[in-house]
Structure formats: structure tokens, C-alpha cells
Design an enzyme around this catalytic site. Structure first.
Site, mmCIF file in Angstrom:
data_model
loop_
_atom_site.group_PDB
_atom_site.id
_atom_site.type_symbol
_atom_site.label_atom_id
_atom_site.label_comp_id
_atom_site.label_asym_id
_atom_site.label_seq_id
_atom_site.Cartn_x
_atom_site.Cartn_y
_atom_site.Cartn_z
ATOM 1 N N LYS A 193 16.822 -2.621 -22.451
ATOM 2 C CA LYS A 193 15.859 -3.504 -23.159
ATOM 3 C C LYS A 193 14.515 -2.749 -23.110
ATOM 4 O O LYS A 193 13.763 -3.020 -22.230
ATOM 5 C CB LYS A 193 16.002 -4.854 -22.609
ATOM 6 C CG LYS A 193 15.148 -5.711 -23.389
ATOM 7 C CD LYS A 193 14.990 -5.878 -24.953
ATOM 8 C CE LYS A 193 14.021 -6.815 -25.354
ATOM 9 N NZ LYS A 193 12.919 -6.432 -25.148
ATOM 10 N N GLU A 218 -5.207 -6.072 -12.109
ATOM 11 C CA GLU A 218 -4.762 -5.046 -12.851
ATOM 12 C C GLU A 218 -5.320 -5.224 -14.436
ATOM 13 O O GLU A 218 -4.835 -6.025 -15.203
ATOM 14 C CB GLU A 218 -3.223 -4.751 -12.863
ATOM 15 C CG GLU A 218 -2.829 -3.622 -13.461
ATOM 16 C CD GLU A 218 -1.369 -3.250 -13.216
ATOM 17 O OE1 GLU A 218 -1.011 -1.922 -12.989
ATOM 18 O OE2 GLU A 218 -0.607 -3.969 -13.654
ATOM 19 N N GLU A 264 9.348 -2.380 -10.164
ATOM 20 C CA GLU A 264 8.235 -1.454 -9.994
ATOM 21 C C GLU A 264 7.082 -2.049 -11.059
ATOM 22 O O GLU A 264 7.066 -2.120 -12.112
ATOM 23 C CB GLU A 264 8.431 -0.072 -10.592
ATOM 24 C CG GLU A 264 7.459 1.014 -10.205
ATOM 25 C CD GLU A 264 6.177 0.967 -11.158
ATOM 26 O OE1 GLU A 264 5.187 0.342 -10.766
ATOM 27 O OE2 GLU A 264 6.385 1.528 -12.250
ATOM 28 N N CYS A 273 0.206 2.275 -14.180
ATOM 29 C CA CYS A 273 0.174 1.445 -13.043
ATOM 30 C C CYS A 273 -0.248 2.021 -11.715
ATOM 31 O O CYS A 273 -0.916 1.555 -10.875
ATOM 32 C CB CYS A 273 1.561 0.651 -12.679
ATOM 33 S SG CYS A 273 2.975 2.046 -12.544
#
Length: 489
Positions: free
Chosen positions: A183, A392, A259, A293
């Protein structure tokens, strides 16, 4: 073959390319804001069918035990991607907004070549280990340990490096003997859907082994975490969503690989080449508009040379103008969407509200009326407690923070809920390695070293995730361990 025929992609369910029962949704070029075409919009019923197909392919065929077939299928997919690499390149630039130069590396060609690692590992892997004869509890026994596929893997992937992350999950999962339901993010559905076309037309991968379900509805992906027919969920994305995946998966106690986010620190020690290190930090934070990331977005420098460091970083970053990703010289392209651009701008506004300043950048470039662009930005005047140092941002934003020596630099680096990546620069390699050993992160770059490679494990500490992707550790994430003892005479 034209990938994504007629500008409309389809789902892959049980070996067939089919329309989504939810209709279609648009995919947009983030550099021009133009609609590229449409993708099949899956419903919960489509996801149910995909999970059922994957379950059948695992339970009722020899896929899990036929190493030769698995290796052949993976290598065929790799060759098909090589054969169509130029079409894939143009698709990636248009849909992802990835600078052309990056498609020769982690945005396309690197991940394609990395498929070999899973196939090679499957061929050479010791699926059983003989532990010999022993007499536990006084019973003489021949003992062995077997490694077996987990079963049905639900793979949920983001939009920033879609080929890299899709293939880093599919390749090892298939090589280990699992079946997969992928997905992808709704922002980049074509990058996943093309895999379905290539698998059907160019590989011997049996029906149901790989299923690809694109959808505009995030709830469709969440069904993978909740469905008891799915044995493992492999998720890459935000920490917030990762928590939801973990909570949903807990209902059936399925394995999760996560992750997640990062707020990584680039440490410059007092003996380092300050200008060179700061230039590298600025370049890294600007690449692909900072949408990675593991990108180091906190530049931690000696307090006595703080202003010099800010100037050096800004000097580099101000020269990396956001531009057309089709241009071979572009480093910083657009961010993925208007929503993401506005989110980044809100962070920039918060930096000013907290007393910071922009050494360069700070908003949307004046010369871009269209496209989701943000100027590469250096923020100065804040400490590690500022919002832009804690959260972030996922944009081309570098926050410069002062440290008062090695211990303080390590303290700042580790003072984060995340622990994905880090960098250390020092003229003394032994000193740098000492600092690296104290950083609570999953990957460390020392003086410009590159850890990204198919045979190197990638993942983080703390709220950056659980488990490892790539490398032997990443392959073994997709295996169960079975102990077998046979009574011996």
C-alpha cells in the site's frame, strides 16, 4: 510498452491488473501543479481481496519453499526495471518531484540494483542450522534450527523515496519466501503501480504473491495492521502513524517493522574544517528539498565559531536555489504537495516567533508562482529547545545550534525523541569515532563516509523505529525461527 498506459494506473490483485472499485484519484506533478493522470482508487473490498490472494499464495502454493522460483522472479523484475529505466526516470521526476541527478542514485537506479542483494542472500542463506546432538533433561536429541518465511507481509510506504522504500521491502520479503500486499502513499501511486505492470508482463512471480493496492484513503492501508490474515506489517513513515500501526497490530500480535522519523544532528568538532563541514551539512539538508528521514537537520557547531558556521552554511544553501527537477543541475526540487509546503512554512514562522532569524531563505521563492517550492533555509539564534530543533520538518531547513565542547555536542545530539542518523566531523578520526560511539542513533557518517548500501542495515533508536531494513538484518526481519529436536538413539 508505455508504463502507466493512458495515464491511468491499475491495482495488482491476484495476478491481474484491475480497476479500483472506488474509482480513480489524481496524481499531481509537484513542480508544476499539473495533473499527470489518475490512479486506481482502492476500497476496503479491494484490500480484502488483495489480502485474501496473498494468504492463498502463501498457504496453498510452493512459493515459500521454492527458492529457485523466488530468485528468478526477483531477478526478472530487476531486469524489467533496467530495461524500462528511462521511462521510470521520467515518471519519478514528474510524480515525486525528484531531481534528475538523484534518479541515478537512491531515487531509482540504486534501489533497482539493490534487488540483487535479496536474491543473492536467498541463494546462499543457511535456511537450517545443525546444532548437533545433546541430552537436555537427559534425553539424547538431534537438534536443528530452521528459518522460515513469516507469511503475508503488509508493506506501507511513503512518498519521498518511493522506489527505494518499495523495493527495500518487496525484495527481501519475497526473497525470504513471503507474499506481499503493498500500500503506497497516495501522493506517489504510479511509482508503485508500475511494479504491478512489470511483474505481470515480465516475471514468473505467481498470482497473489505480490499485490499492489493504491488508494486515496489512508484507512485502506490501516486494514493491513488490523487484519488477522496479515502476519507482519512493514511500515515507513511518520512516528505518529507508526504508533497507530503498532497499536492496530497489537490486536493480533503481528510482527511490526517501523522506520519512522528523525531529527538528526551534524556535529562539527573544534578541530574540524568548519567551512567544509558546514557546506556539506547545507548541501545535504537541501537535497530533494530535505525530504529524507535520515537527513541531518541540526548543525551543531563550536560556540566560539558560531557566526562563522552560520555564514558558511548560508553561503552554500543560498546558492542551492529550488528549481526544475528535470534540470540535470537541480539539487533542491519541490516538496511533494501544497499541504507539505504550508506545513514547512508554519515551522519557519515558529522559528521567528521563538526569537530565531533566517541567515538565508525563509519561505516560498519569489520567482516561483507555481509548484510546491520552499527556499533552502538556515535558521540561527535558537537552541535545542526550539520547535524547529525538536520536530521533524521534512523540508530544506537547517537549524544551527551552538555547543560547548564534545560532551555538550553529544548531549545535544542525544537530546531528541529520535535516533535515526548522525554525522561527526573531526580532524582526529579516533576522536570522531569516540563521539560516534556515544550517539544514540542507528547510522553515523564520520567525515563524509556513506552508510547507505544494500548490505548495510538501516534503522533507528528510540522513536525512530523498530527493527532494521536492508542488509542481512533486514532480510531476517522477514523470517521466523523454528527449533526442531528429534529423539536420537
Amino acid at each position: 510498452m508505455a508504463l502507466v498506459d493512458s495515464a491511468e494506473s491499475r491495482l495488482l490483485i491476484d495476478g491481474k491488473l484491475v480497476a479500483g472499485s472506488g474509482g480513480t484519484f489524481a496524481t499531481v506533478n509537484p513542480a508544476t501543479e499539473e495533473t499527470l493522470g489518475v490512479a486506481a482508487d482502492a476500497s476496503a473490498a479491494d484490500m480484502d481481496a488483495a489480502i485474501g490472494a496473498a494468504r492463498h499464495a502463501f498457504d496453498d502454493t510452493d512459493w515459500a519453499t521454492n527458492v529457485e522460483l523466488r530468485v528468478r522472479g526477483i531477478r526478472q523484475l530487476q531486469q524489467a526495471m533496467r530495461d524500462h529505466v528511462e521511462e521510470l526516470r521520467e515518471l519519478t521526476i514528474a510524480e515525486v518531484g525528484a531531481p534528475r541527478m538523484l534518479t541515478s542514485a537512491a531515487q531509482l537506479e540504486g534501489p533497482v540494483e539493490d534487488l540483487s542483494f535479496g536474491a543473492d542472500t536467498a541463494e546462499s542463506y543457511s535456511w537450517t542450522t545443525d546444532l548437533g546432538i545433546a541430552s537436555p533433561m537427559g534425553i539424547k536429541s538431534k537438534r536443528m534450527v530452521a528459518r522460515e518465511a513469516i507469511g503475508v507481509v503488509g508493506a506501507i510506504t511513503p512518498w519521498n523515496f518511493p522506489h527505494q522504500i518499495n523495493l527495500a521491502k518487496i525484495g527481501p520479503a519475497l526473497a525470504a519466501g513471503n507474499t506481499v500486499v503493498l500500500k503506497p502513499a497516495p501522493d506517489t501511486p504510479w511509482a508503485a503501480a508500475v511494479l504491478g505492470e512489470l511483474i505481470v508482463e515480465h516475471t514468473d512471480i505467481p498470482p497473489g504473491v505480490v499485490n499492489i493496492v493504491t488508494s486515496s484513503d489512508h484507512a485502506v492501508g490501516a486494514l493491513l495492521s488490523k487484519d488477522p490474515r496479515v502476519d507482519m506489517v512493514s511500515f515507513t513513515g511518520s512516528t505518529r502513524t507508526g504508533r497507530a500501526v503498532m497499536a492496530d497490530s497489537a490486536q493480533t500480535l503481528k510482527k511490526v517493522f517501523l522506520e519512522l522519523g528523525g531529527k538528526s544532528a551534524f556535529l562539527v568538532l573544534d578541530d574540524a574544517d568548519l567551512a567544509g563541514a558546514c557546506a556539506m551539512a547545507a548541501f545535504t539538508a537541501s537535497m530533494h528539498a530535505g525530504q529524507g528521514c535520515a537527513i541531518t537537520t541540526r548543525l551543531v557547531v563550536p560556540r566560539a565559531r558560531y557566526d562563522e558556521a552560520v555564514d558558511a552554511a548560508a553561503g552554500t544553501m543560498s546558492g542551492l536555489k529550488p528549481g526544475d527537477p528535470t534540470n540535470p543541475g537541480t539539487i533542491c526540487g519541490p516538496v511533494i504537495s501544497a499541504l507539505q509546503r504550508d506545513r514547512i512554512q508554519a515551522y519557519l514562522d515558529s522559528a521567528i516567533a521563538e526569537g530565531g532569524r533566517f541567515a538565508c531563505g525563509g519561505g516560498r521563492p519569489a520567482d516561483h508562482d507555481t509548484g510546491f517550492f520552499i527556499e533552502p533555509t538556515v535558521i540561527a539564534g535558537l537552541d535545542n529547545n526550539a520547535k524547529v530543533a525538536r520536530e521533524e520538518i521534512f523540508g530544506p531547513v537547517l537549524t544551527v545550534i551552538a555547543h560547548d565542547g564534545d560532551d555538550d555536542a553529544v548531549r545535544i545530539a542525544n537530546d531528541s525523541p529520535y535516533g535515526l542518523s548522525g554525522t561527526v566531523f573531526s580532524a582526529d578520526e579516533e576522536r570522531a569515532h569516540g563521539i560516534a560511539a556515544r550517539m544514540r542513533v542507528g547510522t553515523v557518517n564520520v567525515n563524509g563516509g556513506v552508510w547507505y548500501s544494500a548490505d548495510m542495515p538501516f534503522g533507528g533508536y528510540k522513536q525512530s523505529g523498530i527493527g532494521r531494513e536492508m542488509g542481512l538484518a533486514g532480510f531476517e526481519e522477514y523470517l521466523e525461527t523454528k527449533a526442531i529436536a528429534t529423539a536420537a538413539q
